[in-house]
Scaffold this active site. Structure first.
Site, PDB file in Angstrom:
ATOM      1  N   ASP A   9       0.795  -1.248   0.114  1.00 24.97           N
ATOM      2  CA  ASP A   9      -0.393   0.092  -0.011  1.00 24.97           C
ATOM      3  C   ASP A   9       0.424   1.198  -0.007  1.00 24.97           C
ATOM      4  OD1 ASP A   9      -2.385  -1.593   0.286  1.00 24.97           O
ATOM      5  OD2 ASP A   9      -2.626  -1.759   1.819  1.00 24.97           O
ATOM      6  N   LYS A  58     -11.475  -3.075  -4.535  1.00 27.98           N
ATOM      7  CA  LYS A  58     -12.633  -2.872  -4.494  1.00 27.98           C
ATOM      8  C   LYS A  58     -13.264  -2.733  -4.941  1.00 27.98           C
ATOM      9  CE  LYS A  58     -11.158  -4.605  -0.210  1.00 27.98           C
ATOM     10  NZ  LYS A  58     -10.359  -3.370  -0.245  1.00 27.98           N
ATOM     11  N   ASP A  61     -19.032  -1.261  -8.208  1.00 29.00           N
ATOM     12  CA  ASP A  61     -20.187  -0.616  -9.617  1.00 29.00           C
ATOM     13  C   ASP A  61     -20.936  -1.082 -10.628  1.00 29.00           C
ATOM     14  OD1 ASP A  61     -20.829   2.140 -10.649  1.00 29.00           O
ATOM     15  OD2 ASP A  61     -18.590   3.209  -9.847  1.00 29.00           O
ATOM     16  N   PRO A 158      -7.172 -10.375   5.487  1.00 32.31           N
ATOM     17  CA  PRO A 158      -6.774  -9.276   6.448  1.00 32.31           C
ATOM     18  C   PRO A 158      -6.711  -8.921   7.476  1.00 32.31           C
ATOM     19  CG  PRO A 158      -8.300  -8.735   5.089  1.00 32.31           C
ATOM     20  CD  PRO A 158      -8.492 -10.053   4.759  1.00 32.31           C
ATOM     21  N   GLY A 159      -5.737  -8.439   8.371  1.00 30.38           N
ATOM     22  CA  GLY A 159      -6.375  -7.826   9.433  1.00 30.38           C
ATOM     23  C   GLY A 159      -4.975  -8.639   9.899  1.00 30.38           C
ATOM     24  N   GLY A 161      -1.170  -8.281  12.485  1.00 28.79           N
ATOM     25  CA  GLY A 161       0.067  -7.207  12.198  1.00 28.79           C
ATOM     26  C   GLY A 161      -0.709  -6.310  12.752  1.00 28.79           C
TER      27      GLY A 161
HETATM   28  P1  BMP Z   1      -2.709  -3.873   6.797  1.00 35.90           P
HETATM   29  O1  BMP Z   1      -2.183  -5.124   7.047  1.00 35.90           O
HETATM   30  O2  BMP Z   1      -1.126  -2.428   6.896  1.00 35.90           O
HETATM   31  O3  BMP Z   1      -3.685  -3.649   7.898  1.00 35.90           O
HETATM   32  O4  BMP Z   1      -3.458  -3.723   5.543  1.00 35.90           O
HETATM   33  C1  BMP Z   1      -4.189  -4.533   5.016  1.00 35.90           C
HETATM   34  C2  BMP Z   1      -5.323  -4.365   3.597  1.00 35.90           C
HETATM   35  O5  BMP Z   1      -5.843  -5.060   3.925  1.00 35.90           O
HETATM   36  C3  BMP Z   1      -4.844  -3.305   2.861  1.00 35.90           C
HETATM   37  O6  BMP Z   1      -4.546  -2.930   1.235  1.00 35.90           O
HETATM   38  C4  BMP Z   1      -6.533  -2.810   3.390  1.00 35.90           C
HETATM   39  O7  BMP Z   1      -7.064  -2.183   2.754  1.00 35.90           O
HETATM   40  C5  BMP Z   1      -7.127  -4.552   2.870  1.00 35.90           C
HETATM   41  N1  BMP Z   1      -7.816  -5.166   3.824  1.00 35.90           N
HETATM   42  C6  BMP Z   1      -8.050  -4.845   5.402  1.00 35.90           C
HETATM   43  O8  BMP Z   1      -7.756  -4.595   6.180  1.00 35.90           O
HETATM   44  N2  BMP Z   1      -9.518  -5.181   5.367  1.00 35.90           N
HETATM   45  C7  BMP Z   1     -11.077  -5.395   4.995  1.00 35.90           C
HETATM   46  O9  BMP Z   1     -11.660  -6.406   5.549  1.00 35.90           O
HETATM   47  C8  BMP Z   1     -10.999  -5.878   3.171  1.00 35.90           C
HETATM   48  C9  BMP Z   1      -9.253  -5.812   2.897  1.00 35.90           C
HETATM   49  O10 BMP Z   1      -8.509  -5.743   2.105  1.00 35.90           O
END
Ligand code: BMP
Length: 216
Positions: A9, A58, A61, A158-159, A161
């Site tokens: 990112d 994401k 549309d 995701p989520g 760390g």
């Molecule tokens: P980070 O590990 O720095 O929190 O990044 C997580 C990545 O996953 C980001 O690109 C975020 O937009 C994406 N993301 C998220 O964090 N939660 C979601 O539910 C869906 C995601 O795509």
């Protein structure tokens, strides 16, 4: 073991990325990186990498708008992420990914996400039948539910760390891959950090496998 998807990112050097290649399953890029270094910059960064490239815009549309976006980015992309709440007719049902994979968001990792959308999002995902699904590492019970409802789909999570989940938690709950961004790219030594996180994940997976195998 390659179970980590690096979410890029913020800009990262190609040199570092190439060094991390062997420890990654895929990379995920989206608006923040595109807005920082441009489409050509993203193209240069990703060209030659032997990793799956997931474009996380994401998409949410009508079909025509999403298809125009896909048309522009498809030379660089192996997969796209879209929201499922947009529904099927006139939208996901006529999304033309031209052979690229589709991942649908079924639930999100932030505290304000409303899990009561889930039954509808599941219905959309069942109808669209994408290659994969996005479900949050911050809510293991949701991952377990998604795995139960979609036993054969690839679940990316995701989520981990920066948002609080520990490496391996999501996979222990049924995900296939964990998405990590800041925990790696904000580190002073991202390559070493990736190794450290991978080791933590392996230990956690060993523990949860042992727990699952333990006689009851
Ligand atoms: P980070 O590990 O720095 O929190 O990044 C997580 C990545 O996953 C980001 O690109 C975020 O937009 C994406 N993301 C998220 O964090 N939660 C979601 O539910 C869906 C995601 O795509």
């Amino acid at each position: 073991m390659r179970r980590i998807i690096l979410s890029i990112d913020e800009p990262i050097s190609k040199e570092k990325l190439v060094e991390m290649e062997d420890g990654l399953a895929a990379v995920k890029v989206g608006w923040p990186l595109i807005l920082s270094i441009g489409v050509d910059g993203v193209n240069k960064l990703l060209t030659g990498l032997g990793l799956k490239k997931i474009f996380d815009l994401k998409l949410a549309d009508i079909d025509n708008t999403m298809n125009l976006i896909v048309e522009k980015l498809k030379p660089m992309a192996d997969a796209f992420i879209a929201h499922s709440f947009i529904g099927v007719r006139g939208s996901l049902g006529s999304l033309n990914l031209q052979g690229r994979e589709l991942y649908l968001v079924l639930s999100m990792s932030h505290p304000g996400w409303n899990e009561s959308f889930y039954p509808y999002l599941r219905e959309v995902a069942m109808e669209v039948n994408p290659e994969g699904l996005v479900a949050p590492a911050t809510r293991p019970s949701v991952i377990r539910k998604v795995r139960e409802d979609f036993p054969t789909k690839v679940v990316i999570s995701p989520g981990v760390g920066a948002q609080g989940a520990e490496p391996g938690d999501a996979i222990c709950s049924g995900a296939d891959y964990e998405i990590m961004g800041r925990a790696i790219y904000l580190s002073e030594r991202p390559v070493e950090k990736l190794r450290e996180i991978t080791k933590k994940m392996e230990d956690r997976l060993y523990e949860c496998k042992r727990a699952k195998d333990r006689p009851r």
